[in-house]
Write a protein that holds these residues in place. Structure first.
Motif, mmCIF file in Angstrom:
data_model
loop_
_atom_site.group_PDB
_atom_site.id
_atom_site.type_symbol
_atom_site.label_atom_id
_atom_site.label_comp_id
_atom_site.label_asym_id
_atom_site.label_seq_id
_atom_site.Cartn_x
_atom_site.Cartn_y
_atom_site.Cartn_z
ATOM 1 N N HIS A 57 34.167 38.999 29.998
ATOM 2 C CA HIS A 57 33.855 38.386 31.290
ATOM 3 C C HIS A 57 33.567 39.495 32.286
ATOM 4 C CE1 HIS A 57 35.059 34.349 30.074
ATOM 5 N NE2 HIS A 57 35.964 34.959 29.328
ATOM 6 N N LEU A 58 32.399 39.475 32.852
ATOM 7 C CA LEU A 58 32.037 40.547 33.777
ATOM 8 C C LEU A 58 32.160 40.062 35.214
ATOM 9 C CD1 LEU A 58 29.002 42.125 31.900
ATOM 10 C CD2 LEU A 58 31.411 42.764 31.825
ATOM 11 N N GLY A 59 32.767 40.910 36.034
ATOM 12 C CA GLY A 59 32.928 40.598 37.443
ATOM 13 C C GLY A 59 32.288 41.689 38.286
ATOM 14 N N ALA A 60 31.864 41.316 39.488
ATOM 15 C CA ALA A 60 31.247 42.283 40.400
ATOM 16 C C ALA A 60 32.030 42.282 41.705
ATOM 17 C CB ALA A 60 29.805 41.875 40.669
ATOM 18 N N SER A 61 31.952 43.380 42.450
ATOM 19 C CA SER A 61 32.508 43.413 43.811
ATOM 20 C C SER A 61 31.381 43.156 44.796
ATOM 21 C CB SER A 61 33.099 44.799 44.122
ATOM 22 O OG SER A 61 34.220 45.035 43.328
ATOM 23 N N THR A 62 31.593 42.234 45.719
ATOM 24 C CA THR A 62 30.569 41.984 46.742
ATOM 25 C C THR A 62 31.219 42.027 48.120
ATOM 26 O OG1 THR A 62 30.878 39.581 46.748
ATOM 27 C CG2 THR A 62 29.294 40.466 45.167
ATOM 28 N N HIS A 63 30.481 42.521 49.098
ATOM 29 C CA HIS A 63 31.079 42.784 50.409
ATOM 30 C C HIS A 63 30.344 42.187 51.586
ATOM 31 C CE1 HIS A 63 31.809 46.191 47.623
ATOM 32 N NE2 HIS A 63 33.050 45.887 47.936
ATOM 33 N N ALA A 84 33.071 37.041 40.701
ATOM 34 C CA ALA A 84 32.838 38.168 41.608
ATOM 35 C C ALA A 84 33.895 38.193 42.705
ATOM 36 C CB ALA A 84 31.444 38.073 42.227
ATOM 37 N N GLY A 85 34.287 39.395 43.082
ATOM 38 C CA GLY A 85 35.197 39.568 44.203
ATOM 39 C C GLY A 85 34.432 39.410 45.505
ATOM 40 N N ALA A 138 30.330 30.458 49.144
ATOM 41 C CA ALA A 138 29.246 29.472 48.988
ATOM 42 C C ALA A 138 28.090 30.090 48.210
ATOM 43 C CB ALA A 138 28.779 28.984 50.359
ATOM 44 N N ALA A 139 27.738 31.335 48.543
ATOM 45 C CA ALA A 139 26.614 31.986 47.857
ATOM 46 C C ALA A 139 26.939 32.203 46.380
ATOM 47 C CB ALA A 139 26.293 33.313 48.537
ATOM 48 N N LEU A 140 28.177 32.594 46.091
ATOM 49 C CA LEU A 140 28.558 32.828 44.694
ATOM 50 C C LEU A 140 28.593 31.523 43.915
ATOM 51 C CD1 LEU A 140 31.365 35.508 45.136
ATOM 52 C CD2 LEU A 140 29.011 35.866 44.395
ATOM 53 N N ARG A 141 29.179 30.488 44.526
ATOM 54 C CA ARG A 141 29.243 29.192 43.828
ATOM 55 C C ARG A 141 27.838 28.668 43.531
ATOM 56 N NH1 ARG A 141 34.111 26.259 43.466
ATOM 57 N NH2 ARG A 141 35.855 27.503 44.210
ATOM 58 N N ALA A 142 26.895 28.940 44.429
ATOM 59 C CA ALA A 142 25.518 28.487 44.192
ATOM 60 C C ALA A 142 24.925 29.159 42.953
ATOM 61 C CB ALA A 142 24.653 28.776 45.420
ATOM 62 N N GLN A 143 25.494 30.320 42.566
ATOM 63 C CA GLN A 143 25.033 31.001 41.339
ATOM 64 C C GLN A 143 25.964 30.709 40.160
ATOM 65 O OE1 GLN A 143 24.002 35.351 42.521
ATOM 66 N NE2 GLN A 143 25.072 34.473 44.268
ATOM 67 N N ASP A 144 26.844 29.732 40.321
ATOM 68 C CA ASP A 144 27.819 29.363 39.290
ATOM 69 C C ASP A 144 28.793 30.507 38.981
ATOM 70 O OD1 ASP A 144 28.899 27.371 37.685
ATOM 71 O OD2 ASP A 144 27.943 28.176 35.892
ATOM 72 N N LEU A 145 29.080 31.312 40.008
ATOM 73 C CA LEU A 145 30.039 32.411 39.842
ATOM 74 C C LEU A 145 31.374 32.013 40.478
ATOM 75 C CD1 LEU A 145 27.582 35.186 40.942
ATOM 76 C CD2 LEU A 145 28.677 35.078 38.699
ATOM 77 N N ALA A 146 32.477 32.336 39.799
ATOM 78 C CA ALA A 146 33.798 32.032 40.355
ATOM 79 C C ALA A 146 34.135 33.077 41.419
ATOM 80 C CB ALA A 146 34.833 32.047 39.241
ATOM 81 N N PRO A 147 34.363 32.649 42.672
ATOM 82 C CA PRO A 147 34.642 33.617 43.737
ATOM 83 C C PRO A 147 36.119 34.004 43.791
ATOM 84 C CG PRO A 147 33.741 31.510 44.594
ATOM 85 C CD PRO A 147 34.208 31.276 43.197
ATOM 86 N N VAL A 148 36.359 35.294 43.848
ATOM 87 C CA VAL A 148 37.729 35.824 43.913
ATOM 88 C C VAL A 148 37.897 36.511 45.267
ATOM 89 C CG1 VAL A 148 39.412 37.365 42.841
ATOM 90 C CG2 VAL A 148 37.674 36.252 41.416
#
Ligand code: ATP
Ligand code: SKM
Ligand code: MG
Length: 382
Positions: free
Chosen positions: A110-116, A131-132, A159-169
């Motif tokens: 499972h790959l996760g990214a950091s976003t700021h 993604a964080g 909201a932006a992450l969920r729109a890409q089907d990414l679980a937001p952390v």
């Protein structure tokens, strides 16, 4: 979207306690997923600690699952030793996720990214599944971090992450007091370093954060059927019976229904026809139990079958993974004469580790040492 635990603890390399010991302790407390963050330690020490942590988890049913922060090289090395980590979390300056996915042994990680900030939130590498989002506020555990995003930033990022089907952390100086607001803002999970190591009772913290998430996002609708999955001895039958009583729904235990239909115990079915005969009975009977809304406790191995998973999905039942620490489940179920696949500890743990990826497709419920009654109350507190 990937299902994540409500609280996602991260190791703290500034503590005296070795990283592998932190991971062991957090797993024993009931956390299914811990991030191995070794910065600022050198590669040699990080590798020793990571290998120790992954080997210990592998011998204990793959619990806790470990996500490696930053170090694709160490994740690769671990995978080469057969110790494939659950995932790899990559910062903006680390190896791109699509490249990490190509590394031998990491295709399933499972790959996760950091976003700021805006820009990063909308453009996460498609190889990621979570993604964080942060930092929520300034934090002493990360030097030179980006500007705090606060609740409004968190809301936009989630909201932006969920729109890409990414679980937001959500991440960055979070405390228990932030939990409800962060879940309301759309976070699926809260990553914590400081708070989780400051407390002398991390299980109590995990339990409270879970309660906050369920209050904001209940794991099922009233009236909806519920399918409880998870390992042998996790407490599915006990919890299922309790939930059904409180929800005024029928309760069905798949193992119990098979025994009633066959007129003999599970162990006798295994000795007469082997595991395959038992699995065929499971798949044949399950649809009957899903015909009308009910609470259904599946047997420990039933969720491995895609046919059974599809039956639960098409029936509109909400699946719930009772994610108990396997060492605890072994104490309850190990060497029970009517649990033929719970006789040898090493085999039980290997089977648990192999099944965990399928269970983790479902939203999880964590007991953190609480009774089934307390868990049922927490699950219905909305
Ligand atoms: N939360 C809990 N705390 C303490 N003990 C528990 C808890 N849940 C269940 N138990 C006990 O653990 C044992 C196993 O529970 P249970 O039979 O419900 O597990 P299961 O998940 O249904 O297992 P299987 O998959 O083998 O059917 C029982 O003795 C039960 O009373
Ligand atoms: O772990 C398993 O595969 C099993 C668990 C029990 O619930 C029973 O369904 C049976 O003993 C098989
Ligand atoms: Mg059971």
């Amino acid at each position: 979207m990937l299902s994540l635990p409500p609280l996602y603890p991260i190791t703290d390399a500034s503590l005296v306690e070795p990283l592998s010991a932190q991971i062991r302790r957090l797993g024993e407390a009931g956390f299914p997923l811990v991030q191995f963050r070794g910065k600022p330690l050198g590669a040699k020490e990080q590798w020793i600690e990571l290998r120790t942590a992954l080997a210990e988890a592998a011998a204990n049913g793959g619990w806790p699952m470990v996500c490696v922060n930053d170090r694709a090289d160490l994740a690769l090395l671990a995978a080469r030793e057969g110790l494939v980590p659950w995932g790899l979390h990559l910062g903006q300056g680390d190896l791109p996720a699509a490249e990490a996915k190509r590394l031998p042994g990491l295709a399933e990680a499972h790959l996760g990214a950091s976003t700021h900030e805006a820009g990063e939130w909308e453009a996460v590498d498609a190889a990621c599944d979570h993604a964080g989002v942060g930092p929520f506020r300034g934090t002493r555990t990360k030097a030179g971090h980006a500007a705090p995003i606060g609740l409004e930033g968190l809301r936009a990022g989630c909201a932006a992450l969920r729109a890409q089907d990414l679980a937001p952390v959500a991440i960055g100086g979070l405390t228990l007091a932030d939990a409800a607001a962060c879940f309301e803002a759309g976070a699926e999970s809260l990553a914590m370093v400081g708070e989780v190591h400051r407390t002398d009772d991390p299980a109590a913290l995990g339990w409270e954060v879970q309660r906050q998430r369920w209050r904001v996002r209940p794991p099922f609708r009233r009236g909806q059927g519920l399918a409880i999955v998870g390992g042998s001895g996790a407490g599915k039958t006990t919890l299922g019976r309790e939930l059904a009583r409180r929800l005024a729904l029928p309760f069905h235990d798949l193992d119990g229904a098979i025994e009633a239909r066959e007129g003999r115990p599970v162990a006798a079915i295994f000795s007469a026809g082997g595991e395959s005969a038992f699995r065929a009975l499971e798949s044949a009977l399950l649809p009957d139990l899903l015909a009308t809304p009910a609470v259904v406790a599946l047997g420990g191995g039933a969720w491995e079958s895609p046919v059974n998973r599809e039956a639960v999905r098409t029936a509109g039942f909400a699946p719930l993974w009772l994610a108990e620490a396997p060492a605890r489940a072994w104490v309850r179920a190990g060497q029970d004469p009517n649990r033929p696949l719970a006789q040898d500890r090493a085999a039980f743990m290997a089977r648990w580790a192999a099944r965990q990826p399928a269970w983790s497709l479902a939203p999880m419920a964590l007991a953190f040492g609480h009774s089934s009654r307390e868990l049922a109350s927490a699950l219905l507190d909305w």
